[in-house]
Design an enzyme around this catalytic site. Sequence first.
Site, PDB file in Angstrom:
ATOM      1  CD  GLU A   1      -2.708   1.733   0.832  1.00  0.00           C
ATOM      2  OE1 GLU A   1      -2.634   1.584  -0.386  1.00  0.00           O
ATOM      3  OE2 GLU A   1      -3.682   2.245   1.400  1.00  0.00           O
TER       4      GLU A   1
ATOM      5  CB  THR B   1      -4.084   8.593  -1.786  1.00  0.00           C
ATOM      6  OG1 THR B   1      -5.216   7.777  -2.082  1.00  0.00           O
ATOM      7  CG2 THR B   1      -3.923   8.676  -0.282  1.00  0.00           C
TER       8      THR B   1
END
Length: 302
Positions: A126, A182
Amino acid sequence: MSRAFAPSTVANIAIGFDILGMAVPVLGDRVSVNKIECGVVIDKITGIDNLPMEAEKNTAGMALLKMIEFEKLDHGFSVSIEKGIPLGSGLGGSAASAVAAVVAANELLDKSLPKEKLLRYALYGESVASGSVHADNVAASLYGGLTAAINLTNNIEEVGIIQLPVPDFHVLLIHPDIVINTRDARRVINPEIKLKQHIDNSMRLTAFIAALYTDNNIEKIINDGIIEPQRSKLIPDFDKIKKIAMENGAIACSISGAGPTIFVIGENKTLNDIKQKLMAINLPYDTDIWIDKIDNRGAYVI
Ligand code: HSE
């Protein structure tokens, strides 16, 4: 061959930035893994164009490289990724690919690994996408239900997960057809907050956790005065959507993860009414709208 599903997730839940996450499996990624001689080879990615095929740059690939390194495996993996979660949607797509990869690969090992280790490898994956260690999406996707990720040192090795009682929430997800990265959404946040904001948010988070252990009454608790006002500028007509949701009986409405998806919590019938109202208004983008419940299951082998 082993194949696993990892659900989409709503991170932050307004009052737990980088901490809270809930699994909402209306969408999810599926990853198939095979043993090969060495290294990690991404064979195929379907559902989304332009994701990196180099293992080091891909969240699933990096998660498996870390598994091979730390577990000293004498083989590698080939990987095939079916993206069910739209890119840059705020629904934890990069986390889900990493989680599904480690869960599928775990099935192929002689001795299966505990979830704590799968969490750690998925987090390495991630962090390739977001450039930061935030475990909220990975934790909820791997463990399911409602999770709190405790990351006090910014060190993946020390991240801890608390599995919270799972309330009977229905969740409406409104996904505007725009992409928010993000990294970019983290850059718009002012790193300084006022003492008053800190106290207000701490009270809300405390009241929310307490409600989960008592009466589940979270009305008026979930409201974000810190991140939402800054990030909502990235989502055209966010205020309009939130107003419709809150005026029509929603318990809470805010941004899912880094956005642009907006989540609404409420009774199933209320959410269906809100959905109809939202479908009737003009928005400057197409939307997908789903209703689901928080699901306990987390990622699983299929
Ligand atoms: N907590 C993270 C953020 C989640 O809001 O930046 C990103 O999906």
